[in-house]
Design an enzyme around this catalytic site. Structure first.
Site, PDB file in Angstrom:
ATOM      1  N   ARG A   1      18.943  41.469  33.770  1.00 46.99           N
ATOM      2  CA  ARG A   1      18.590  42.844  33.428  1.00 46.99           C
ATOM      3  C   ARG A   1      18.683  43.067  31.921  1.00 46.99           C
ATOM      4  NH1 ARG A   1      21.962  47.058  33.149  1.00 46.99           N
ATOM      5  NH2 ARG A   1      23.491  46.081  34.525  1.00 46.99           N
TER       6      ARG A   1
ATOM      7  N   TYR B   1      -3.338  58.940  29.349  1.00 49.20           N
ATOM      8  CA  TYR B   1      -3.362  58.448  30.725  1.00 49.20           C
ATOM      9  C   TYR B   1      -2.668  59.455  31.643  1.00 49.20           C
ATOM     10  CZ  TYR B   1      -1.828  55.541  34.674  1.00 49.20           C
ATOM     11  OH  TYR B   1      -1.554  55.044  35.924  1.00 49.20           O
TER      12      TYR B   1
ATOM     13  N   ASP C   1      -0.065  54.186  22.029  1.00 45.14           N
ATOM     14  CA  ASP C   1      -0.363  53.377  23.203  1.00 45.14           C
ATOM     15  C   ASP C   1      -1.650  52.620  22.901  1.00 45.14           C
ATOM     16  OD1 ASP C   1      -1.213  52.329  25.640  1.00 45.14           O
ATOM     17  OD2 ASP C   1      -0.393  53.986  26.802  1.00 45.14           O
TER      18      ASP C   1
ATOM     19  N   LYS D   1      -2.708  45.228  32.015  1.00 43.09           N
ATOM     20  CA  LYS D   1      -4.135  45.386  31.842  1.00 43.09           C
ATOM     21  C   LYS D   1      -4.736  44.185  31.083  1.00 43.09           C
ATOM     22  CE  LYS D   1      -3.724  49.462  33.798  1.00 43.09           C
ATOM     23  NZ  LYS D   1      -2.299  49.758  33.756  1.00 43.09           N
TER      24      LYS D   1
END
Length: 394
Positions: free
Chosen positions: A57, A110, A182, A207
């Site tokens: 983690r 988005y 972004d 993406k």
């Protein structure tokens, strides 16, 4: 021979075999934990005196290999890979902002970023507002004394409007406001935000960077080391850990990224021009086309790099949209982008379904509006498919 009984020793970890040669492919390391020699060594690791992994983690090799490659593309240092693109967005906002701060976002972010801005941050005492990224004057007017960050996409999703990045960066610099970009749509192949005054760069690695619709990941990098630590601490505390396997897949996909991007971009340019000539298509949106509303800015900002995304609007409503999709069974109808193959999405029924109808209308997102993530297929196949789809819709 040994006195140990075989079944008693199975649970012991076997040492990794020594080899004078090395693997050509990146090893996959799914281990959750890493063993240290003693408490002193573990203290030294946590204190930064020596390098080493402790608990996945908090970081693992496959995430670091991937992050360093994206760092190289973006001209960044110390980027962090997260479990999704929205995890990267959230880590940047929540890791840095606190109660009483104010953040401004582009009004065509988005859909989930918009939801975070308009519905979620307020619950934590963070005030928000929206502005038109194509008009920096709206940003100037919206900034308050407590404004600490601006979040913008270079090319908006799904309307493909091009932000005035020069004007936005100048205002943020003058007013001492952090600029978070972004860069998912444009990618570092088209635009590098750190070269133009950004403080934070975000990606949905899912993406175009990974490029095969088989890994869900995000990435966030900050110019300032203090901001990097704040983002990292929040991401680790809230468990935004990426899967080692997804990181391994994405790193493999990244190796072909420049080739994929260039081929898909060329296909997109040709497809956009083809769609514009089809009867039944009301409009086509592609940054380097002369009829794009931000054409001059797109050329100044991106040059010839129009990207792989094309949007278009059919004449007709939902019935026409359904007919188009049914007539194109070999093009995946899916709310995603960046796959190696072409995908088609309908914002009204996916990414923007929860956006108020009047807001969708203002943005030009009608029932006949589609977003295409163009892939690397032979262009003749795409022209055939979209011709059949538009004809069926008409």
């Amino acid at each position: 021979m040994t006195d140990r009984k075989p079944l008693e020793t199975l649970v012991r970890r076997a040492p990794w075999p020594d080899s004078v040669s090395r693997a050509v492919g990146t090893p996959l390391q799914p281990s959750v934990v890493y063993a240290s020699e003693n408490p002193d060594q573990l203290d030294a690791q946590y204190g930064g005196a020596v390098a080493g992994y402790t608990y996945a983690r908090e970081g693992h090799p496959n995430a670091d290999v991937l992050a360093r490659k994206i760092d190289m593309l973006e001209g960044a240092e110390g980027g962090l890979v997260t479990g999704s693109g929205m995890a990267a967005v959230t880590a940047a906002l929540m890791g840095i902002l606190g109660a009483g701060d104010h953040v401004l976002g582009g009004d065509q972010l988005y859909g989930r970023s918009l939801r975070l801005m308009t519905q979620d941050l307020a619950r934590f005492g963070i005030a928000t507002g929206l502005f038109d990224p194509t008009d920096p004057a709206t940003l100037e007017a919206a900034i308050r004394p407590e404004t600490r960050m601006v979040l913008v996409e270079v090319v908006s999703n799904p309307t493909l409007r091009v932000a005035d990045m020069e004007g936005i960066a100048r205002i943020c610099n003058d007013r001492g406001v952090l600029l978070a970009v972004d860069n998912t749509f444009t990618t570092p192949r088209g635009y590098r935000p750190f070269d133009h005054g950004a403080d934070i760069v975000i990606h949905s690695v899912t993406k175009l960077l990974a490029g095969h619709s088989d890994a869900t990941l995000g990435y966030v990098a900050a110019r300032d080391p203090g901001l990097r630590k704040a983002i990292y601490d929040f991401a680790v505390t809230t468990g935004m850990t990426p899967s080692p396997f997804d990181c391994w897949l994405a790193e493999r996909g990244l190796m072909s990224f420049p080739l994929r991007y260039d081929r898909a971009e060329e296909n997109a340019r040709v497809l956009a021009d083809h769609l514009a000539g089809l009867k039944g298509v009301r409009r086509v949106v592609y940054p380097t086309r002369p009829d794009h509303p931000d054409h001059n800015r797109a050329v100044a900002l991106l040059g010839a790099r129009g990207g792989n995304m094309v949007s278009f609007e059919l004449e007709g409503g939902r019935a026409a949209a359904n007919a188009l999709v049914r007539a194109m069974p070999e093009v995946a109808f899916a709310p995603t982008l960046g796959d190696i193959g072409t995908t088609l999405s309908h914002p009204n029924s996916s990414s923007h379904r929860n956006v108020a109808p009047e807001a969708r209308a203002r943005a030009g997102i009608s029932e006949g509006f589609f977003r295409v993530s163009v892939g690397v297929e032979e262009i003749a196949l795409l022209l055939r498919d979209f011709s059949a789809g538009v004809a069926a819709a008409s």
